[in-house]
Design a protein around this motif. Structure first.
Motif, short mmCIF file in Angstrom:
data_model
loop_
_atom_site.label_atom_id
_atom_site.label_comp_id
_atom_site.label_asym_id
_atom_site.label_seq_id
_atom_site.Cartn_x
_atom_site.Cartn_y
_atom_site.Cartn_z
N PRO A 343 1.25 -1.40 -0.12
CA PRO A 343 0.13 -0.08 0.24
C PRO A 343 0.74 0.89 0.17
O PRO A 343 1.67 1.22 0.97
CB PRO A 343 -0.56 -0.06 1.10
CG PRO A 343 -0.63 -1.76 1.53
CD PRO A 343 0.01 -2.26 0.64
N ASP A 344 0.35 2.21 -1.16
CA ASP A 344 0.65 3.33 -0.30
C ASP A 344 1.01 3.99 0.81
O ASP A 344 0.11 4.21 1.77
CB ASP A 344 -0.02 4.97 -1.19
CG ASP A 344 0.71 4.07 -2.91
OD1 ASP A 344 1.34 3.82 -3.20
OD2 ASP A 344 -0.15 4.87 -4.16
N MET A 345 2.10 4.96 1.22
CA MET A 345 2.05 5.09 2.75
C MET A 345 3.27 6.70 2.82
O MET A 345 3.99 6.95 2.05
CB MET A 345 2.06 4.18 4.10
CG MET A 345 1.68 2.73 4.01
SD MET A 345 2.94 1.11 4.99
CE MET A 345 3.24 0.69 3.51
N VAL A 346 2.89 7.25 4.33
CA VAL A 346 3.65 8.36 4.17
C VAL A 346 3.76 8.22 5.43
O VAL A 346 2.92 8.00 6.77
CB VAL A 346 2.76 9.47 4.25
CG1 VAL A 346 4.50 10.50 5.10
CG2 VAL A 346 3.29 9.34 2.63
N PHE A 347 5.61 8.36 6.21
CA PHE A 347 6.14 7.78 7.51
C PHE A 347 6.42 9.70 8.15
O PHE A 347 7.38 10.09 7.69
CB PHE A 347 6.72 6.69 8.01
CG PHE A 347 5.92 5.36 7.39
CD1 PHE A 347 5.00 5.29 8.41
CD2 PHE A 347 6.55 5.06 6.12
CE1 PHE A 347 4.79 3.43 7.74
CE2 PHE A 347 6.14 3.47 5.62
CZ PHE A 347 5.16 2.78 6.53
N GLU A 348 6.03 9.91 8.88
CA GLU A 348 6.71 11.53 9.10
C GLU A 348 7.06 11.58 10.07
O GLU A 348 7.21 10.63 10.64
CB GLU A 348 5.54 12.80 8.87
CG GLU A 348 4.68 13.26 7.99
CD GLU A 348 3.69 14.00 8.75
OE1 GLU A 348 3.52 14.71 9.70
OE2 GLU A 348 2.20 14.16 8.09
N LYS A 349 8.35 12.10 10.10
CA LYS A 349 9.53 12.29 11.05
C LYS A 349 8.89 12.74 12.24
O LYS A 349 8.17 13.09 12.31
CB LYS A 349 10.86 13.53 10.42
CG LYS A 349 11.87 13.42 11.36
CD LYS A 349 12.93 14.32 10.77
CE LYS A 349 14.36 14.65 12.62
NZ LYS A 349 15.20 12.98 12.44
N SER A 350 9.67 11.82 13.10
CA SER A 350 9.18 11.39 14.93
C SER A 350 7.72 11.47 15.25
O SER A 350 6.80 11.80 16.00
CB SER A 350 9.67 12.96 15.30
OG SER A 350 11.18 13.61 14.55
N LYS A 351 6.43 10.66 14.00
CA LYS A 351 5.50 10.39 14.42
C LYS A 351 5.61 9.13 14.80
O LYS A 351 6.33 8.06 13.90
CB LYS A 351 4.57 10.41 13.29
CG LYS A 351 4.45 11.77 12.73
CD LYS A 351 4.01 13.46 13.76
CE LYS A 351 3.66 14.52 13.42
NZ LYS A 351 4.31 15.82 14.11
N LYS A 352 4.34 8.42 14.87
CA LYS A 352 4.26 6.58 14.99
C LYS A 352 3.03 6.00 14.41
O LYS A 352 2.33 7.14 14.07
CB LYS A 352 3.78 6.54 16.84
CG LYS A 352 4.64 7.29 17.37
CD LYS A 352 6.47 7.32 17.77
CE LYS A 352 7.34 8.40 18.67
NZ LYS A 352 7.56 9.76 18.24
N TYR A 353 3.60 5.37 14.07
CA TYR A 353 2.63 4.93 12.68
C TYR A 353 2.98 2.95 13.31
O TYR A 353 3.12 2.51 14.04
CB TYR A 353 2.90 4.56 11.55
CG TYR A 353 2.90 5.52 11.35
CD1 TYR A 353 2.32 7.00 10.46
CD2 TYR A 353 4.37 7.31 10.96
CE1 TYR A 353 2.19 8.27 9.83
CE2 TYR A 353 4.63 8.24 11.19
CZ TYR A 353 3.09 8.71 10.43
OH TYR A 353 3.53 9.83 9.35
N ALA A 354 1.52 2.31 13.21
CA ALA A 354 1.07 0.85 12.82
C ALA A 354 0.51 0.65 12.03
O ALA A 354 -0.08 1.04 10.66
CB ALA A 354 0.15 0.65 14.28
N ILE A 355 1.22 -0.80 11.28
CA ILE A 355 0.97 -1.05 10.22
C ILE A 355 0.42 -3.37 11.12
O ILE A 355 0.81 -3.54 11.68
CB ILE A 355 2.11 -2.13 9.29
CG1 ILE A 355 2.74 -0.20 9.13
CG2 ILE A 355 1.81 -2.83 8.35
CD1 ILE A 355 3.91 -0.77 8.26
#
Length: 531
Positions: A343-355
């Motif tokens: 999937p297309d995704m964006v991970f911004e600096k210092s932010k938190k993400y779950a997959i």
């Protein structure tokens, strides 16, 4: 590879050949003088007898001296060449890319460094140096026999009883040395298994050079034990030869004196018998040595192919700046005919993400792509404006940290397993230990945590792996089911400590997301639509 090592050590091997030739020359010269001894007895010439006897004995003494030097020196250079072979393989492994390392099973590398190397050592180098001895004896025997023209007698003077009894006096020392060597080799195999199989963990943190550092010590210990064992065998071999020579010359002396006294008659056949024995014996022996040596070379061919392989050429940039975001767009990866779409995704600096996603949905594939383990993907992954494929491995792994599902721990202390011997302040290490709930006495008081964390529980081992990833991360921390072995309370505490870190970009990969933690995530990406 063996041929390369032999060429590299050509001076040392030439000197070994010189010692071998000196030993063989002394043996044959001494044998030739036996004919003079016999002739002097037949002619009843006491002056000629004693002078020939002395020269013959001195020649044998010289052969014994050079033989002793040869055996000690040959073992030394043999071990140096074996260590060179091992180090060449180890260095190649430590510099391999992820895909190159996994082209073979880890046990294959272990087999090369244990069974195959031992075969090359004993059957290859061992027969090479035995073949040198046979070849020089054959050469000098041929020259000496040629001078006698017609003599083809074979004489055997073997003091079999002494040869059987003498080894008993050396048996205990040899047994002790063999036991010590066996223990050293068992430890070496264990360490090889530990560090080679830890390649993935070390590779993720750009610490594969630890493979060289940790295995070199054990390689050196095995080398030293083999040299000491050879020393004991050399002492035994030399004593047996000395006893045989003394006994043989004692018989010659007594026989000569009795012949001079008219008690016995003498013939001039002894020297020729020894020479023909040397000639025919060493002809068959030399053929056997060459055959075994060439056979050992075939064993090294698979290692030759590995060592000669080129490392993957990666176009690299000197540096990159992660200021804004990591962008994943139109990415896919093919396993043969099967294509996995990410999937297309964006991970911004210092932010938190779950997959999130079920097994087989492509999460692990994406993580391998993101960690540059699978470089042949389609699409774009950019860190700000820089394509991931163009970022240098070393630079990347200093700043991205990955905690895999299966943690791999080493037989070192808790702190060493966390830092992988990189330099961090004591305060930083203690803080990470506290954040990952590892400040229990049952963990911190252990001298080592055991091979693969055998002294720890599954949950403790997973916390050590989390601590390692947490302390190494500079830009991004990726955790793949990193708390699956923890109890819910501990898992929540650790995940919260990680997610409240203001500096790190964190990517959590999980099957099930804790509802209490959702507030920390900027975005939750689902891979279930990718099945």
């Amino acid at each position: 590879m063996v041929n390369h090592i032999l060429r590299k050590y050509w001076k040392q091997n030439l000197y070994a050949l010189f010692l071998t030739a000196a030993e063989s020359g002394g043996i044959i010269i001494s044998t030739v003088f036996l004919a003079e001894i016999m002739n002097s007895l037949i002619e009843q010439n006491s002056e000629s007898f004693f002078s020939s006897f002395i020269f013959s004995f001195l020649a044998w003494a010289g052969a014994l001296f050079f033989g002793y030097l040869r055996l000690r020196y040959v073992e030394k250079i043999k071990q140096e060449q074996i260590v060179e072979l091992k180090d060449t393989i180890i260095e190649k492994v430590s510099k391999s890319t992820y895909s190159q390392f996994h082209e073979r099973n880890a046990n294959e590398y272990i087999s090369w460094l244990t069974n195959d190397i031992n075969l090359i050592e004993e059957q290859g180098f061992g027969h090479l140096y035995s073949g040198m001895s046979s070849a020089t004896l054959l050469l000098f025997s041929s020259i000496a026999i040629f001078n006698f023209h017609w003599i083809l007698l074979i004489v055997s003077l073997v003091l079999s009883l002494l040869m059987v009894l003498i080894p008993r006096f050396f048996k205990k020392k040899l047994d002790d040395r063999n036991s010590t060597l066996s223990s050293a080799f068992e430890k070496y195999v264990s360490r090889v298994d530990e560090w080679i199989k830890g390649f993935d963990s070390l590779y993720s943190y750009n610490r594969t050079k630890m493979i060289i550092e940790k295995l070199s010590k054990e390689t050196f210990n095995v080398k030293q034990e083999k040299i000491l064992l050879r020393k004991e065998r050399t002492n035994l071999y030399t004593f047996i030869r000395l006893t045989s020579i003394v006994a043989q010359y004692s018989i010659i002396l007594v026989t000569g004196l009795m012949t001079l006294g008219g008690v016995l008659s003498a013939g001039a056949i002894l020297a020729i018998g020894d020479l023909t024995g040397n000639f025919f014996g060493n002809t068959s022996f030399f053929i056997d040595q060459v055959t075994n040596f060439l056979s050992a070379l075939t064993v090294s061919r698979k290692m030759d192919e590995f060592v000669s392989e080129d490392l993957d050429q990666i176009e690299s940039v000197c540096e990159y700046d992660f200021v804004n975001a990591i962008t994943v767009k139109d990415v896919s990866f093919s396993y043969g005919a099967k294509e996995i779409k990410i999937p297309d995704m964006v991970f911004e600096k210092s932010k938190k993400y779950a997959i999130i996603g079920k097994s087989g949905s492509g999460k692990s594939t994406f993580l391998n792509i993101l960690m540059k383990n699978y470089p042949n993907y389609h699409g774009q992954i950019k860190i700000d404006a820089v394509e991931l494929k163009n970022i240098d491995f070393t630079i990347f792994r200093e700043r991205f940290s990955y905690v895999p599902q299966k943690n791999y721990l080493f037989d070192m202390s808790l702190t060493e397993n966390i830092t992988l011997e990189k330099i961090y302040s004591k305060e930083r290490v203690l803080q990470v230990i506290e954040d990952m709930a590892l400040n229990e006495k049952s963990i911190t008081e252990k001298e080592t945590i055991g091979v693969r964390g055998s002294n720890l529980s599954g949950g403790q081992a997973q916390r050590v792996s989390l601590a390692r990833g947490f302390i190494h991360a500079q830009d991004v921390l990726i955790i793949d089911e990193g708390t699956s072995s923890l109890d819910p309370k501990t898992a929540f505490l650790i995940e919260e400590n990680i997610l409240t870190n203001r500096e790190l970009t964190v990517i959590f990969v999980t099957h099930h997301l804790n509802d209490s933690l959702k507030k920390y995530f900027k975005e939750v990406y689902s891979f279930d639509t990718n099945e």
